[in-house]
Design a protein around this motif. Structure first.
Motif, PDB file in Angstrom:
ATOM      1  N   ARG A  43      81.302  35.877 -33.629  1.00  0.00           N
ATOM      2  CA  ARG A  43      80.241  35.961 -34.635  1.00  0.00           C
ATOM      3  C   ARG A  43      80.832  36.478 -35.940  1.00  0.00           C
ATOM      4  N   VAL A  44      80.276  36.006 -37.054  1.00  0.00           N
ATOM      5  CA  VAL A  44      80.696  36.505 -38.361  1.00  0.00           C
ATOM      6  C   VAL A  44      79.505  37.207 -38.997  1.00  0.00           C
ATOM      7  N   LEU A  45      79.792  38.265 -39.726  1.00  0.00           N
ATOM      8  CA  LEU A  45      78.734  39.060 -40.341  1.00  0.00           C
ATOM      9  C   LEU A  45      78.252  38.422 -41.638  1.00  0.00           C
ATOM     10  N   LEU A  46      76.944  38.429 -41.781  1.00  0.00           N
ATOM     11  CA  LEU A  46      76.297  37.868 -42.963  1.00  0.00           C
ATOM     12  C   LEU A  46      75.734  39.021 -43.793  1.00  0.00           C
ATOM     13  N   PRO A  47      75.620  38.866 -45.068  1.00  0.00           N
ATOM     14  CA  PRO A  47      75.846  37.677 -45.876  1.00  0.00           C
ATOM     15  C   PRO A  47      77.288  37.483 -46.309  1.00  0.00           C
ATOM     16  N   ASP A  48      78.175  38.443 -46.010  1.00  0.00           N
ATOM     17  CA  ASP A  48      79.560  38.379 -46.475  1.00  0.00           C
ATOM     18  C   ASP A  48      80.264  37.074 -46.115  1.00  0.00           C
ATOM     19  N   ALA A  49      80.009  36.537 -44.935  1.00  0.00           N
ATOM     20  CA  ALA A  49      80.689  35.320 -44.491  1.00  0.00           C
ATOM     21  C   ALA A  49      80.269  34.086 -45.276  1.00  0.00           C
ATOM     22  N   ALA A  50      79.215  34.198 -46.068  1.00  0.00           N
ATOM     23  CA  ALA A  50      78.729  33.058 -46.853  1.00  0.00           C
ATOM     24  C   ALA A  50      78.990  33.243 -48.347  1.00  0.00           C
ATOM     25  N   VAL A  51      79.883  34.156 -48.686  1.00  0.00           N
ATOM     26  CA  VAL A  51      80.238  34.392 -50.076  1.00  0.00           C
ATOM     27  C   VAL A  51      81.729  34.134 -50.221  1.00  0.00           C
ATOM     28  N   GLY A  52      82.084  33.268 -51.161  1.00  0.00           N
ATOM     29  CA  GLY A  52      83.489  32.951 -51.394  1.00  0.00           C
ATOM     30  C   GLY A  52      84.239  34.114 -52.007  1.00  0.00           C
ATOM     31  N   PRO A  53      85.562  34.164 -51.801  1.00  0.00           N
ATOM     32  CA  PRO A  53      86.365  35.271 -52.313  1.00  0.00           C
ATOM     33  C   PRO A  53      86.292  35.415 -53.830  1.00  0.00           C
ATOM     34  N   LEU A  66      69.990  32.901 -47.333  1.00  0.00           N
ATOM     35  CA  LEU A  66      70.501  32.516 -46.014  1.00  0.00           C
ATOM     36  C   LEU A  66      69.380  32.494 -44.984  1.00  0.00           C
ATOM     37  N   ALA A  67      68.626  33.575 -44.913  1.00  0.00           N
ATOM     38  CA  ALA A  67      67.599  33.708 -43.877  1.00  0.00           C
ATOM     39  C   ALA A  67      66.466  32.710 -44.034  1.00  0.00           C
ATOM     40  N   HIS A  70      69.187  28.469 -45.874  1.00  0.00           N
ATOM     41  CA  HIS A  70      70.432  27.888 -45.368  1.00  0.00           C
ATOM     42  C   HIS A  70      70.573  27.974 -43.854  1.00  0.00           C
ATOM     43  N   LEU A  71      70.341  29.136 -43.274  1.00  0.00           N
ATOM     44  CA  LEU A  71      70.497  29.286 -41.827  1.00  0.00           C
ATOM     45  C   LEU A  71      69.493  28.464 -41.029  1.00  0.00           C
ATOM     46  N   PRO A  72      68.213  28.409 -41.427  1.00  0.00           N
ATOM     47  CA  PRO A  72      67.296  27.540 -40.676  1.00  0.00           C
ATOM     48  C   PRO A  72      67.745  26.078 -40.672  1.00  0.00           C
ATOM     49  N   LEU A  73      68.233  25.592 -41.820  1.00  0.00           N
ATOM     50  CA  LEU A  73      68.711  24.207 -41.878  1.00  0.00           C
ATOM     51  C   LEU A  73      69.897  23.999 -40.939  1.00  0.00           C
ATOM     52  N   PHE A  79      74.318  23.274 -35.968  1.00  0.00           N
ATOM     53  CA  PHE A  79      75.642  23.593 -36.486  1.00  0.00           C
ATOM     54  C   PHE A  79      75.976  25.075 -36.345  1.00  0.00           C
ATOM     55  N   VAL A  80      74.968  25.936 -36.413  1.00  0.00           N
ATOM     56  CA  VAL A  80      75.189  27.376 -36.234  1.00  0.00           C
ATOM     57  C   VAL A  80      74.070  27.968 -35.394  1.00  0.00           C
ATOM     58  N   ASP A  81      74.373  29.091 -34.786  1.00  0.00           N
ATOM     59  CA  ASP A  81      73.379  29.956 -34.154  1.00  0.00           C
ATOM     60  C   ASP A  81      73.430  31.258 -34.939  1.00  0.00           C
ATOM     61  N   TRP A  82      72.283  31.864 -35.174  1.00  0.00           N
ATOM     62  CA  TRP A  82      72.275  33.088 -35.966  1.00  0.00           C
ATOM     63  C   TRP A  82      71.253  34.074 -35.445  1.00  0.00           C
ATOM     64  N   ALA A  83      71.431  35.319 -35.841  1.00  0.00           N
ATOM     65  CA  ALA A  83      70.538  36.399 -35.430  1.00  0.00           C
ATOM     66  C   ALA A  83      70.309  37.307 -36.635  1.00  0.00           C
ATOM     67  N   THR A  84      69.216  38.061 -36.575  1.00  0.00           N
ATOM     68  CA  THR A  84      68.897  38.955 -37.691  1.00  0.00           C
ATOM     69  C   THR A  84      69.362  40.393 -37.470  1.00  0.00           C
ATOM     70  N   ASP A  85      69.555  40.801 -36.223  1.00  0.00           N
ATOM     71  CA  ASP A  85      69.950  42.178 -35.954  1.00  0.00           C
ATOM     72  C   ASP A  85      71.020  42.230 -34.881  1.00  0.00           C
ATOM     73  N   PRO A  86      72.269  42.295 -35.250  1.00  0.00           N
ATOM     74  CA  PRO A  86      72.784  42.332 -36.605  1.00  0.00           C
ATOM     75  C   PRO A  86      72.722  40.938 -37.241  1.00  0.00           C
ATOM     76  N   PHE A  87      72.719  40.908 -38.555  1.00  0.00           N
ATOM     77  CA  PHE A  87      72.649  39.656 -39.303  1.00  0.00           C
ATOM     78  C   PHE A  87      74.008  38.981 -39.196  1.00  0.00           C
ATOM     79  N   CYS A  88      74.062  37.940 -38.370  1.00  0.00           N
ATOM     80  CA  CYS A  88      75.338  37.293 -38.087  1.00  0.00           C
ATOM     81  C   CYS A  88      75.113  35.831 -37.694  1.00  0.00           C
ATOM     82  N   ALA A  89      76.210  35.090 -37.641  1.00  0.00           N
ATOM     83  CA  ALA A  89      76.153  33.679 -37.240  1.00  0.00           C
ATOM     84  C   ALA A  89      77.393  33.349 -36.422  1.00  0.00           C
ATOM     85  N   GLN A  90      77.262  32.313 -35.617  1.00  0.00           N
ATOM     86  CA  GLN A  90      78.403  31.787 -34.874  1.00  0.00           C
ATOM     87  C   GLN A  90      78.250  30.277 -34.767  1.00  0.00           C
ATOM     88  N   ARG A  91      79.294  29.631 -34.282  1.00  0.00           N
ATOM     89  CA  ARG A  91      79.291  28.175 -34.158  1.00  0.00           C
ATOM     90  C   ARG A  91      78.174  27.712 -33.227  1.00  0.00           C
TER      91      ARG A  91
END
Length: 129
Positions: A43-53, A66-67, A70-73, A79-91
């Motif tokens: 899992r990657v932590l959001l929103p950081d994982a959706a912000v470019g360097p 995101l919530a 982007h994440l619902p789409l 394409f992704v699975d996500w959760a709100t607590d903690p706010f994260c996503a995975q493949r």
């Protein structure tokens, strides 16, 4: 015969449309690239994982985008699975479809018009640092 062939390709056409729709917004592209770099199942932590360097984003605003957009789409298309607590996503189960397109672009970046890849090259350089 033609009608049967068109009916058989409709799911493929829809899948391509979904892949390109997923890649049509920068926060989604950034998240998908972050997931591509992460090990499968991680899992990657959001929103950081959706912000470019190189991007300066308001993280509170990005979290809301995101919530609610982007994440619902991405999730509805598998394409992704996500959760709100903690706010994260995975493949998600269909992640490999968008990963294939991103991989092809990455592998052929030198063949693309410069105005399409200048920002991409900077992003890759920053990732390598």
């Amino acid at each position: 015969m033609t009608v049967e062939r068109l009916q058989n390709t409709k799911p493929t056409v829809e899948r391509w449309n979904e892949v390109f729709e997923a890649l049509s917004a920068e926060p989604r592209r950034q998240l998908l690239m972050t997931l591509l770099d992460a090990p499968a199942g991680r899992r990657v932590l959001l929103p950081d994982a959706a912000v470019g360097p190189a991007e300066s984003a308001d993280l509170t605003e990005r979290r809301l985008e995101l919530a609610h957009r982007h994440l619902p789409l991405l999730s509805q298309r598998g394409f992704v699975d996500w959760a709100t607590d903690p706010f994260c996503a995975q493949r998600g189960e269909r992640f490999d479809e968008v990963a294939a397109v991103v991989g092809i672009v990455h592998a052929n970046v030198e063949d693309l018009p410069p105005h399409l890849v200048d920002g991409y090259r900077r992003l890759e350089d920053e990732r390598d640092e």
